[in-house]
Design a protein around this motif. Structure first.
Motif, PDB file in Angstrom:
ATOM      1  N   LYS A  32       0.783  -1.243   0.054  1.00  0.00           N
ATOM      2  CA  LYS A  32      -0.138   0.007   0.097  1.00  0.00           C
ATOM      3  C   LYS A  32       0.971   1.183   0.082  1.00  0.00           C
ATOM      4  CE  LYS A  32      -4.023  -2.050   2.235  1.00  0.00           C
ATOM      5  NZ  LYS A  32      -4.988  -1.640   3.351  1.00  0.00           N
ATOM      6  N   GLU A  33       0.054   2.230  -0.353  1.00  0.00           N
ATOM      7  CA  GLU A  33       0.847   3.441  -0.344  1.00  0.00           C
ATOM      8  C   GLU A  33       1.037   4.127   0.916  1.00  0.00           C
ATOM      9  OE1 GLU A  33      -0.552   5.110  -4.737  1.00  0.00           O
ATOM     10  OE2 GLU A  33      -0.726   6.629  -3.050  1.00  0.00           O
ATOM     11  N   ARG A  34       2.231   5.067   1.244  1.00  0.00           N
ATOM     12  CA  ARG A  34       2.307   5.732   2.285  1.00  0.00           C
ATOM     13  C   ARG A  34       0.930   6.471   2.782  1.00  0.00           C
ATOM     14  NH1 ARG A  34       7.531   9.170   2.437  1.00  0.00           N
ATOM     15  NH2 ARG A  34       6.140  10.591   1.527  1.00  0.00           N
ATOM     16  N   GLU A  35       0.749   6.651   4.107  1.00  0.00           N
ATOM     17  CA  GLU A  35      -0.632   7.213   4.460  1.00  0.00           C
ATOM     18  C   GLU A  35      -0.275   8.049   5.836  1.00  0.00           C
ATOM     19  OE1 GLU A  35      -4.744   6.300   6.256  1.00  0.00           O
ATOM     20  OE2 GLU A  35      -3.103   4.681   6.506  1.00  0.00           O
ATOM     21  N   GLY A  36      -0.462   9.243   5.680  1.00  0.00           N
ATOM     22  CA  GLY A  36      -0.053  10.144   6.818  1.00  0.00           C
ATOM     23  C   GLY A  36      -1.252   9.834   8.191  1.00  0.00           C
ATOM     24  N   VAL A  37      -0.738   9.663   9.080  1.00  0.00           N
ATOM     25  CA  VAL A  37      -1.590   9.387  10.409  1.00  0.00           C
ATOM     26  C   VAL A  37      -1.979  10.341  11.174  1.00  0.00           C
ATOM     27  CG1 VAL A  37      -1.341   7.927  12.570  1.00  0.00           C
ATOM     28  CG2 VAL A  37      -0.434   6.762  10.463  1.00  0.00           C
ATOM     29  N   SER A  38      -0.780  11.262  11.618  1.00  0.00           N
ATOM     30  CA  SER A  38      -1.251  12.409  12.427  1.00  0.00           C
ATOM     31  C   SER A  38       0.076  13.217  12.682  1.00  0.00           C
ATOM     32  CB  SER A  38      -1.547  12.001  13.801  1.00  0.00           C
ATOM     33  OG  SER A  38      -1.839  12.778  14.923  1.00  0.00           O
ATOM     34  N   CYS A  39      -0.224  14.634  13.033  1.00  0.00           N
ATOM     35  CA  CYS A  39       0.723  15.283  12.807  1.00  0.00           C
ATOM     36  C   CYS A  39       0.503  16.567  14.170  1.00  0.00           C
ATOM     37  CB  CYS A  39       0.644  16.434  11.561  1.00  0.00           C
ATOM     38  SG  CYS A  39       1.724  17.467  11.150  1.00  0.00           S
ATOM     39  N   ILE A  40       1.434  17.498  14.411  1.00  0.00           N
ATOM     40  CA  ILE A  40       1.406  18.291  15.310  1.00  0.00           C
ATOM     41  C   ILE A  40       2.126  19.655  14.884  1.00  0.00           C
ATOM     42  CG2 ILE A  40       2.032  19.381  17.629  1.00  0.00           C
ATOM     43  CD1 ILE A  40       2.109  16.688  18.725  1.00  0.00           C
ATOM     44  N   GLY A  41       1.350  20.739  14.643  1.00  0.00           N
ATOM     45  CA  GLY A  41       1.969  21.885  13.955  1.00  0.00           C
ATOM     46  C   GLY A  41       3.000  22.462  14.963  1.00  0.00           C
ATOM     47  N   ARG A  42       3.769  23.295  14.063  1.00  0.00           N
ATOM     48  CA  ARG A  42       5.112  23.938  14.827  1.00  0.00           C
ATOM     49  C   ARG A  42       4.633  25.115  15.327  1.00  0.00           C
ATOM     50  NH1 ARG A  42       9.367  26.319  10.636  1.00  0.00           N
ATOM     51  NH2 ARG A  42       7.483  27.398  10.249  1.00  0.00           N
ATOM     52  N   SER A  43       3.524  25.942  15.034  1.00  0.00           N
ATOM     53  CA  SER A  43       3.418  27.142  15.766  1.00  0.00           C
ATOM     54  C   SER A  43       2.682  27.205  16.893  1.00  0.00           C
ATOM     55  CB  SER A  43       2.722  28.055  14.629  1.00  0.00           C
ATOM     56  OG  SER A  43       1.791  27.656  14.218  1.00  0.00           O
ATOM     57  N   ASP A  44       1.684  26.588  17.079  1.00  0.00           N
ATOM     58  CA  ASP A  44       0.583  26.361  17.948  1.00  0.00           C
ATOM     59  C   ASP A  44       0.211  25.121  18.634  1.00  0.00           C
ATOM     60  OD1 ASP A  44      -2.292  26.776  15.762  1.00  0.00           O
ATOM     61  OD2 ASP A  44      -0.930  25.303  15.891  1.00  0.00           O
ATOM     62  N   GLY A  45       1.009  24.028  18.063  1.00  0.00           N
ATOM     63  CA  GLY A  45       0.690  22.809  18.607  1.00  0.00           C
ATOM     64  C   GLY A  45      -0.564  22.201  18.428  1.00  0.00           C
ATOM     65  N   SER A  46      -1.389  22.730  17.271  1.00  0.00           N
ATOM     66  CA  SER A  46      -2.363  22.122  16.827  1.00  0.00           C
ATOM     67  C   SER A  46      -2.403  20.638  16.317  1.00  0.00           C
ATOM     68  CB  SER A  46      -3.108  23.048  15.773  1.00  0.00           C
ATOM     69  OG  SER A  46      -3.465  23.994  16.149  1.00  0.00           O
ATOM     70  N   THR A  47      -3.225  19.800  16.676  1.00  0.00           N
ATOM     71  CA  THR A  47      -2.820  18.331  16.298  1.00  0.00           C
ATOM     72  C   THR A  47      -3.988  18.035  14.992  1.00  0.00           C
ATOM     73  OG1 THR A  47      -4.528  17.664  18.042  1.00  0.00           O
ATOM     74  CG2 THR A  47      -2.318  17.702  18.346  1.00  0.00           C
ATOM     75  N   TYR A  48      -3.573  17.245  14.364  1.00  0.00           N
ATOM     76  CA  TYR A  48      -4.552  16.892  13.005  1.00  0.00           C
ATOM     77  C   TYR A  48      -4.251  15.236  12.819  1.00  0.00           C
ATOM     78  CZ  TYR A  48      -3.596  21.591  12.307  1.00  0.00           C
ATOM     79  OH  TYR A  48      -3.535  23.117  12.284  1.00  0.00           O
ATOM     80  N   TYR A  49      -5.415  14.840  12.495  1.00  0.00           N
ATOM     81  CA  TYR A  49      -5.349  12.984  12.309  1.00  0.00           C
ATOM     82  C   TYR A  49      -6.105  12.837  11.033  1.00  0.00           C
ATOM     83  CZ  TYR A  49      -4.639  13.460  17.529  1.00  0.00           C
ATOM     84  OH  TYR A  49      -4.201  13.532  18.629  1.00  0.00           O
ATOM     85  N   ALA A  50      -5.667  11.445  10.627  1.00  0.00           N
ATOM     86  CA  ALA A  50      -6.287  10.939   9.337  1.00  0.00           C
ATOM     87  C   ALA A  50      -7.721  10.540   9.788  1.00  0.00           C
ATOM     88  CB  ALA A  50      -5.338   9.755   8.762  1.00  0.00           C
TER      89      ALA A  50
END
Length: 125
Positions: free
Chosen positions: A43-61
């Motif tokens: 399968k292709e690579r999949e982004g799972v989760s990330c924390i932003g540099r500036s404000d620490g916001s979190t993001y999820y697949a």
């Protein structure tokens, strides 16, 4: 030496939990967006989760939202991925990485600066 080292992978039954760690050395995580991506066999690579540099916001697949939690410990220069309610489709090699910014999909973007060698997560009964 600049490196990211993942740990915490393993075999877990469906519905179980694991916590992945990613320790950075040779540089400071503070200066980057940080996150996790995974790649399952064939399968292709999949982004799972990330924390932003500036404000620490979190993001999820969408596939992990509500089950996974990303966090960072600046004092330890380490990031984590708490994975609960694991499913067989979560089976993959999980990598941590740094980049310029996050997308709302939980994907690191702007070019990855550093990444680790990965840790295998297998969800199976």
């Amino acid at each position: 030496q600049v490196q990211l080292v993942e740990s915490g992978g393993g075999l877990v039954q469906p519905g179980g939990s694991l916590r992945l760690s990613c320790a950075a050395s040779g540089f400071t995580l503070d200066y980057y967006a940080i996150g996790w991506f995974r790649q399952a066999p064939g399968k292709e690579r999949e982004g799972v989760s990330c924390i932003g540099r500036s404000d620490g916001s979190t993001y999820y697949a969408d596939s992990v939202k509500g089950r996974f939690t990303i966090s960072r410990d600046n004092a330890k220069n380490t990031m984590y991925l708490q994975m609960n309610s694991l499913k067989p489709e979560d089976t993959a090699v999980y990598y941590c990485a740094t980049a310029k910014f996050c997308l709302y999909s939980g994907t690191l973007a702007g070019g990855m600066d550093y990444w680790g060698k990965g840790t295998l997560v297998t969800v199976s009964s």
